[in-house]
Motif scaffolding. Structure first.
Motif, PDB file in Angstrom:
ATOM      1  N   VAL A 277      27.779  40.335  39.852  1.00 35.43           N
ATOM      2  CA  VAL A 277      28.041  39.647  38.584  1.00 35.43           C
ATOM      3  C   VAL A 277      29.513  39.259  38.496  1.00 35.43           C
ATOM      4  CG1 VAL A 277      28.106  39.964  36.075  1.00 35.43           C
ATOM      5  CG2 VAL A 277      26.111  40.694  37.366  1.00 35.43           C
ATOM      6  N   TRP A 278      30.391  40.137  38.951  1.00 38.60           N
ATOM      7  CA  TRP A 278      31.823  39.832  38.950  1.00 38.60           C
ATOM      8  C   TRP A 278      32.133  38.625  39.823  1.00 38.60           C
ATOM      9  CZ3 TRP A 278      35.314  40.408  43.137  1.00 38.60           C
ATOM     10  CH2 TRP A 278      36.645  40.118  42.800  1.00 38.60           C
ATOM     11  N   VAL A 279      31.537  38.555  41.002  1.00 36.83           N
ATOM     12  CA  VAL A 279      31.766  37.417  41.896  1.00 36.83           C
ATOM     13  C   VAL A 279      31.280  36.121  41.247  1.00 36.83           C
ATOM     14  CG1 VAL A 279      31.057  36.373  44.098  1.00 36.83           C
ATOM     15  CG2 VAL A 279      31.819  38.736  44.028  1.00 36.83           C
ATOM     16  N   GLY A 280      30.135  36.172  40.567  1.00 37.73           N
ATOM     17  CA  GLY A 280      29.632  34.988  39.864  1.00 37.73           C
ATOM     18  C   GLY A 280      30.594  34.519  38.789  1.00 37.73           C
ATOM     19  N   PHE A 281      31.091  35.454  37.991  1.00 38.99           N
ATOM     20  CA  PHE A 281      32.029  35.072  36.931  1.00 38.99           C
ATOM     21  C   PHE A 281      33.346  34.592  37.521  1.00 38.99           C
ATOM     22  CE2 PHE A 281      35.002  35.434  33.487  1.00 38.99           C
ATOM     23  CZ  PHE A 281      34.270  34.954  32.417  1.00 38.99           C
ATOM     24  N   LEU A 282      33.776  35.241  38.598  1.00 40.21           N
ATOM     25  CA  LEU A 282      35.010  34.825  39.259  1.00 40.21           C
ATOM     26  C   LEU A 282      34.891  33.393  39.783  1.00 40.21           C
ATOM     27  CD1 LEU A 282      37.810  35.880  40.130  1.00 40.21           C
ATOM     28  CD2 LEU A 282      36.756  36.498  42.304  1.00 40.21           C
ATOM     29  N   ALA A 283      33.739  33.040  40.332  1.00 39.29           N
ATOM     30  CA  ALA A 283      33.524  31.678  40.836  1.00 39.29           C
ATOM     31  C   ALA A 283      33.615  30.650  39.706  1.00 39.29           C
ATOM     32  CB  ALA A 283      32.174  31.585  41.534  1.00 39.29           C
ATOM     33  N   VAL A 284      32.971  30.944  38.578  1.00 35.55           N
ATOM     34  CA  VAL A 284      33.032  30.024  37.434  1.00 35.55           C
ATOM     35  C   VAL A 284      34.460  29.918  36.916  1.00 35.55           C
ATOM     36  CG1 VAL A 284      32.293  29.654  35.045  1.00 35.55           C
ATOM     37  CG2 VAL A 284      30.651  30.408  36.742  1.00 35.55           C
ATOM     38  N   GLY A 285      35.121  31.057  36.760  1.00 32.46           N
ATOM     39  CA  GLY A 285      36.488  31.052  36.241  1.00 32.46           C
ATOM     40  C   GLY A 285      37.457  30.320  37.152  1.00 32.46           C
ATOM     41  N   HIS A 286      37.335  30.552  38.461  1.00 35.76           N
ATOM     42  CA  HIS A 286      38.240  29.896  39.403  1.00 35.76           C
ATOM     43  C   HIS A 286      38.021  28.391  39.412  1.00 35.76           C
ATOM     44  CE1 HIS A 286      40.835  29.420  42.845  1.00 35.76           C
ATOM     45  NE2 HIS A 286      39.877  28.746  43.460  1.00 35.76           N
ATOM     46  N   ARG A 287      36.761  27.974  39.397  1.00 38.10           N
ATOM     47  CA  ARG A 287      36.462  26.534  39.368  1.00 38.10           C
ATOM     48  C   ARG A 287      37.013  25.890  38.099  1.00 38.10           C
ATOM     49  NH1 ARG A 287      30.747  24.227  40.842  1.00 38.10           N
ATOM     50  NH2 ARG A 287      31.801  23.365  42.629  1.00 38.10           N
ATOM     51  N   ARG A 288      36.874  26.583  36.970  1.00 38.14           N
ATOM     52  CA  ARG A 288      37.363  26.033  35.700  1.00 38.14           C
ATOM     53  C   ARG A 288      38.888  25.978  35.682  1.00 38.14           C
ATOM     54  NH1 ARG A 288      36.455  22.192  32.495  1.00 38.14           N
ATOM     55  NH2 ARG A 288      37.201  22.542  30.410  1.00 38.14           N
ATOM     56  N   ILE A 289      39.543  27.002  36.180  1.00 40.82           N
ATOM     57  CA  ILE A 289      41.007  27.016  36.235  1.00 40.82           C
ATOM     58  C   ILE A 289      41.508  25.868  37.102  1.00 40.82           C
ATOM     59  CG2 ILE A 289      42.978  28.313  37.130  1.00 40.82           C
ATOM     60  CD1 ILE A 289      41.480  30.871  36.213  1.00 40.82           C
ATOM     61  N   GLN A 290      40.848  25.641  38.240  1.00 41.93           N
ATOM     62  CA  GLN A 290      41.245  24.546  39.120  1.00 41.93           C
ATOM     63  C   GLN A 290      41.048  23.193  38.452  1.00 41.93           C
ATOM     64  OE1 GLN A 290      42.807  24.829  42.060  1.00 41.93           O
ATOM     65  NE2 GLN A 290      42.815  27.008  41.616  1.00 41.93           N
ATOM     66  N   SER A 291      39.948  23.007  37.741  1.00 34.66           N
ATOM     67  CA  SER A 291      39.704  21.708  37.093  1.00 34.66           C
ATOM     68  C   SER A 291      40.664  21.472  35.933  1.00 34.66           C
ATOM     69  CB  SER A 291      38.256  21.603  36.616  1.00 34.66           C
ATOM     70  OG  SER A 291      38.033  22.434  35.500  1.00 34.66           O
TER      71      SER A 291
ATOM     72  N   CYS B  14      37.300  40.711  33.155  1.00 32.67           N
ATOM     73  CA  CYS B  14      36.027  40.881  33.844  1.00 32.67           C
ATOM     74  C   CYS B  14      36.211  41.732  35.097  1.00 32.67           C
ATOM     75  CB  CYS B  14      35.455  39.508  34.187  1.00 32.67           C
ATOM     76  SG  CYS B  14      33.778  39.550  34.808  1.00 32.67           S
ATOM     77  N   THR B  15      37.330  41.567  35.777  1.00 35.19           N
ATOM     78  CA  THR B  15      37.632  42.376  36.959  1.00 35.19           C
ATOM     79  C   THR B  15      37.782  43.847  36.582  1.00 35.19           C
ATOM     80  OG1 THR B  15      38.750  40.500  37.985  1.00 35.19           O
ATOM     81  CG2 THR B  15      39.265  42.683  38.858  1.00 35.19           C
ATOM     82  N   VAL B  16      38.480  44.114  35.505  1.00 35.36           N
ATOM     83  CA  VAL B  16      38.648  45.501  35.039  1.00 35.36           C
ATOM     84  C   VAL B  16      37.300  46.096  34.666  1.00 35.36           C
ATOM     85  CG1 VAL B  16      39.640  46.922  33.204  1.00 35.36           C
ATOM     86  CG2 VAL B  16      41.027  45.174  34.320  1.00 35.36           C
ATOM     87  N   VAL B  17      36.470  45.334  33.985  1.00 34.48           N
ATOM     88  CA  VAL B  17      35.138  45.819  33.603  1.00 34.48           C
ATOM     89  C   VAL B  17      34.306  46.129  34.837  1.00 34.48           C
ATOM     90  CG1 VAL B  17      32.965  45.106  32.533  1.00 34.48           C
ATOM     91  CG2 VAL B  17      35.112  44.732  31.336  1.00 34.48           C
ATOM     92  N   ALA B  18      34.358  45.250  35.834  1.00 32.88           N
ATOM     93  CA  ALA B  18      33.577  45.470  37.057  1.00 32.88           C
ATOM     94  C   ALA B  18      34.049  46.722  37.800  1.00 32.88           C
ATOM     95  CB  ALA B  18      33.675  44.245  37.960  1.00 32.88           C
ATOM     96  N   VAL B  19      35.346  46.918  37.872  1.00 32.03           N
ATOM     97  CA  VAL B  19      35.874  48.107  38.551  1.00 32.03           C
ATOM     98  C   VAL B  19      35.471  49.375  37.798  1.00 32.03           C
ATOM     99  CG1 VAL B  19      38.007  49.338  39.117  1.00 32.03           C
ATOM    100  CG2 VAL B  19      37.766  46.926  39.704  1.00 32.03           C
ATOM    101  N   LEU B  20      35.612  49.362  36.495  1.00 33.33           N
ATOM    102  CA  LEU B  20      35.231  50.539  35.706  1.00 33.33           C
ATOM    103  C   LEU B  20      33.731  50.794  35.765  1.00 33.33           C
ATOM    104  CD1 LEU B  20      37.554  50.163  32.586  1.00 33.33           C
ATOM    105  CD2 LEU B  20      37.779  51.757  34.513  1.00 33.33           C
ATOM    106  N   ALA B  21      32.933  49.732  35.759  1.00 28.89           N
ATOM    107  CA  ALA B  21      31.480  49.909  35.856  1.00 28.89           C
ATOM    108  C   ALA B  21      31.104  50.493  37.215  1.00 28.89           C
ATOM    109  CB  ALA B  21      30.773  48.577  35.633  1.00 28.89           C
TER     110      ALA B  21
END
Length: 132
Positions: free
Chosen positions: A84-98, A54-61
């Motif tokens: 949108v990247w920050v939103g996905f990053l927040a969900v991903g980080h929260r899920r990784i932590q849980s 998602c980070t790569v997609v956001a940078v390329l976009a």
């Protein structure tokens, strides 16, 4: 005495029968005794890979949005991509932590799943907008 012996025999038969369908589980082990093995670790790594993608997609976009020069439309598109990247990053980080917090992680919340889906659809929409 024979009643106690037959009860113990029937109890051990029921325990071995209930665990027979579970590969690797102890006979008679319930859901509370479940060993998740490496499944949470695999899921955590999958979330990390998805967040990286998602980070790569956001940078390329963002790069594509301002490729022909900095315009108001390009800046808005790059800003939306970053949001949108920050939103996905927040969900991903929260899920990784849980997933790393306990041996038996909680399921992904409906709100988190909805936000991840909305971010994915938004990135797909950005891709269509860039191609057209």
């Amino acid at each position: 005495m024979s009643g106690t012996g037959s009860g113990a025999e029937s109890g051990s038969g029921a325990e071995s029968g209930s665990g027979a369908g579970s590969y690797g589980a102890r006979p008679g082990a319930g859901a509370a005794d479940r060993d998740p093995g490496l499944q949470p670790e695999r899921t955590r790594l999958a979330w990390r890979r998805t967040t990286l993608s998602c980070t790569v997609v956001a940078v390329l976009a963002g790069k594509q949005a301002i490729h022909d020069g900095v315009t108001a439309t390009g800046l808005v598109a790059a800003g939306l991509s970053a949001l949108v990247w920050v939103g996905f990053l927040a969900v991903g980080h929260r899920r990784i932590q849980s997933l790393g917090a306990t041996a038996r992680p909680l399921p992904l919340s409906h709100r988190g799943a909805l936000l991840a889906a909305v971010c994915t659809v938004a990135f797909a929409g950005f891709a269509v907008a860039v191609v057209l």
